[in-house]
Write an enzyme that holds these catalytic residues in place. Structure first.
Site, PDB file in Angstrom:
ATOM      1  CE  LYS A   1      -1.675   1.546   4.045  1.00 41.48           C
ATOM      2  NZ  LYS A   1      -1.383   2.955   4.363  1.00 41.48           N
ATOM      3  CG  ASN A   2       2.328   2.535   3.557  1.00 45.09           C
ATOM      4  OD1 ASN A   2       1.171   2.880   3.285  1.00 45.09           O
ATOM      5  ND2 ASN A   2       2.701   2.212   4.772  1.00 45.09           N
TER       6      ASN A   2
ATOM      7  NE  ARG B   1       0.735  10.450  10.148  1.00 43.78           N
ATOM      8  CZ  ARG B   1       0.127   9.429   9.541  1.00 43.78           C
ATOM      9  NH1 ARG B   1      -0.993   8.974   9.996  1.00 43.78           N
ATOM     10  NH2 ARG B   1       0.661   8.899   8.466  1.00 43.78           N
TER      11      ARG B   1
ATOM     12  CB  CYS C   1      -4.902  10.477  11.546  1.00 48.00           C
ATOM     13  SG  CYS C   1      -3.301   9.753  11.879  1.00 48.00           S
TER      14      CYS C   1
ATOM     15  CB  ILE D   1       3.331  18.438   5.946  1.00 46.63           C
ATOM     16  CG1 ILE D   1       2.564  19.757   6.087  1.00 46.63           C
ATOM     17  CG2 ILE D   1       2.384  17.257   5.825  1.00 46.63           C
ATOM     18  CD1 ILE D   1       1.770  20.119   4.828  1.00 46.63           C
ATOM     19  CG  ASP D   2       7.663  20.033  10.510  1.00 46.91           C
ATOM     20  OD1 ASP D   2       6.990  18.985  10.408  1.00 46.91           O
ATOM     21  OD2 ASP D   2       8.630  20.124  11.263  1.00 46.91           O
TER      22      ASP D   2
ATOM     23  CG  ASP E   1       3.268   1.111   9.499  1.00 49.97           C
ATOM     24  OD1 ASP E   1       3.521   1.348   8.308  1.00 49.97           O
ATOM     25  OD2 ASP E   1       2.986   1.998  10.323  1.00 49.97           O
TER      26      ASP E   1
ATOM     27  NE  ARG F   1      -7.152   4.709   5.464  1.00 51.90           N
ATOM     28  CZ  ARG F   1      -6.659   5.867   5.858  1.00 51.90           C
ATOM     29  NH1 ARG F   1      -7.077   6.406   6.989  1.00 51.90           N
ATOM     30  NH2 ARG F   1      -5.755   6.508   5.141  1.00 51.90           N
TER      31      ARG F   1
END
Ligand code: EPZ
Length: 425
Positions: free
Chosen positions: A24-25, A123, A118, A125-126, A309, A401
């Site tokens: 998936k990733n 999460r 989430c 994004i800097d 994960d 997902r």
């Protein structure tokens, strides 16, 4: 669609062979990389999961034509005529932020909604933004949207990531491949999915060296030099690891097929430490166990460290192992909700900041529990397989997902597990 739940009867059985889907990733990023190809690319070994459906919608919203044949995606990005990815899509799936790099590379600008947090953390994004700014991108924020422009074009740079962020490395890669000059990304993420992305970029015409190591070197080329490709996604190491933990829990043997064992070195080392037998072939891994599970300590870290994960899955193993284990989550700031659900099944866990101290017990008890993220959800179903009695797992949309036909694969291994409409019970 009516909400479904998963019902598991604790029969303790998981043994046999299971095919592993594409990662998936990786698949999600390969899909956005096709934006650079400006023609029809074919991606194979793409898992049939809901995150892929969302990314298809992202690409179609940009103007691409996407069709699916079994596990192949045929993506024509020639018609793409927009560089906007709105909040309704980014809010569904944080990984949509991966469109930033390729849209900037192709159009010199992008409008992408800022992702929210989430269940497992803020999460941020800097690092994505700092890295792209070093390449010459300028950002404004307009009502929650990132507005990216490149008034002086993209130019090669030497950037060092504060943390080996997977997403930041990927966005930097997909933008720098068309920058003028050379780019060096230091402290880059080393996950196998990064190598898969670098491979497709090179197949399309990019010049990237060092992917998979901490230092990636990119020699920028013109976007006109990019062409569509056919690329096969690597196997999903986290799906594979999840089923291997099932084999460790039940005694197995469980054999996963379609995965490169080198993707899971640390997890396999931990399975051996906990008393499992682990055998590997070129593209398969078998786990079995005929003695009690030993406790162990785990620190989640960027690859090749222990993967975050698989933290929930190994916390489950520790919960029924002999002795005390300490599980430390170093990657996400809030990824122990699973522990709270497992305690409802009788697990003996004490949480202190980023550490979970787990005292092994003889057996878990079935109970109604809720999935808090896709990995926790998958682990809760495994817990139900070895628990006494029945377990009902709610909010299984999280599992859908990232796991293709999870219930079907578990049933093929002998588990007594089924999906039922929530309002039918
Ligand atoms: C990817 O997320 C994966 N998702 C995650 O898998 C995985 O857990 C994670 O990498 C780590 O391996 C996809 O590939 C779609 P990061 P990503 O950027 O890219 C912080 C799953 O279960 N950070 O390496 O978002 C961040 O908050 C999912 O399949 C910043 O602070 O991970 C996190 O705490 C869950 N600033 C840590 O770094 C940034 O700019 C790691 O994030 C970027 C990240």
């Amino acid at each position: 669609m009516t909400e479904e739940i998963i019902i598991v009867e604790g029969n303790g059985t998981l043994q046999g062979d299971v095919p592993i889907a594409g990662a998936k990733n990786s698949a999600l990023k390969l899909m956005v990389a096709t934006l650079l190809g400006q023609g029809t690319s074919v991606l194979s070994n793409i898992p049939r999961i809901s995150d892929i459906d969302v990314m298809i919608e992202v690409l179609e919203r940009l103007g691409a034509k996407v069709s699916r044949e079994d596990h192949d995606l045929i993506i024509d990005t020639a018609p793409v005529n927009s560089f906007e990815t709105p909040y309704d899509l980014v809010s569904k799936m944080r990984a949509s932020i991966s469109v930033l790099g390729p849209l900037i590379a192709r159009f010199g600008e992008a409008h992408v909604a800022m992702p929210g947090g989430c269940q497992i953390g803020a999460r941020k994004i800097d690092m994505h933004l700092a890295g792209l700014e070093a390449l010459g991108v300028e950002f404004d924020i307009d009502h929650g949207d990132l507005v990216a422009t490149t008034p002086h074009g993209l130019r090669g740079t030497h950037v060092t990531l504060e943390f080996p962020s997977v997403g930041a490395t990927e966005n930097l890669l997909m933008a720098s491949v068309v920058a003028k000059g050379d780019t060096i990304i230091e402290n880059a993420a080393r996950e196998p999915e990064i190598e898969d992305l670098a491979d497709i970029l090179c197949e399309m015409g990019a010049v990237v060296e060092g992917a998979g190591s901490s230092t990636i070197e990119v020699h920028g080329v013109s976007i006109e030099d990019f062409h569509p490709v056919h690329h096969r996604t690597v196997g999903d190491r986290i799906e594979a690891g999840t089923f291997l933990v099932g084999g460790a829990l039940s005694g197995g043997p469980v054999t996963v097929h379609g995965i490169d064992p080198s993707f899971l070195r640390m997890a396999l080392l931990k399975l051996r430490t906990m008393g499992c037998d682990v055998e590997c072939g070129d593209d398969w891994i078998r786990v079995s166990r005929d003695k009690p599970l030993n406790s162990t300590d785990i620190q989640t870290l960027p690859h090749p460290g222990f993967p975050t994960d698989l933290q929930a899955q190994f916390l489950l193993l520790a919960a029924v192992a002999d002795g005390i284990s300490v599980i430390t989550e170093n990657v996400f700031e809030n990824r122990f909700m699973f522990a709270s659900e497992l305690m409802r099944m009788g697990a003996d866990i004490m949480m202190e900041d980023h550490h979970a101290l787990v005292r092994g017990i003889d057996a878990l008890e079935g109970a109604p529990v809720s999935a808090t993220d896709l990995r926790a959800g998958a682990a809760l179903v495994l817990a139900g397989v070895v628990a006494e009695g029945q377990t009902r797992v709610y909010h299984i949309e999280h599992i859908d997902r990232g796991y293709e036909d999870y219930v079907g694969k578990l049933r093929s291994l002998g588990a007594d597990v089924r999906r039922v409409a929530k309002d039918s019970i």
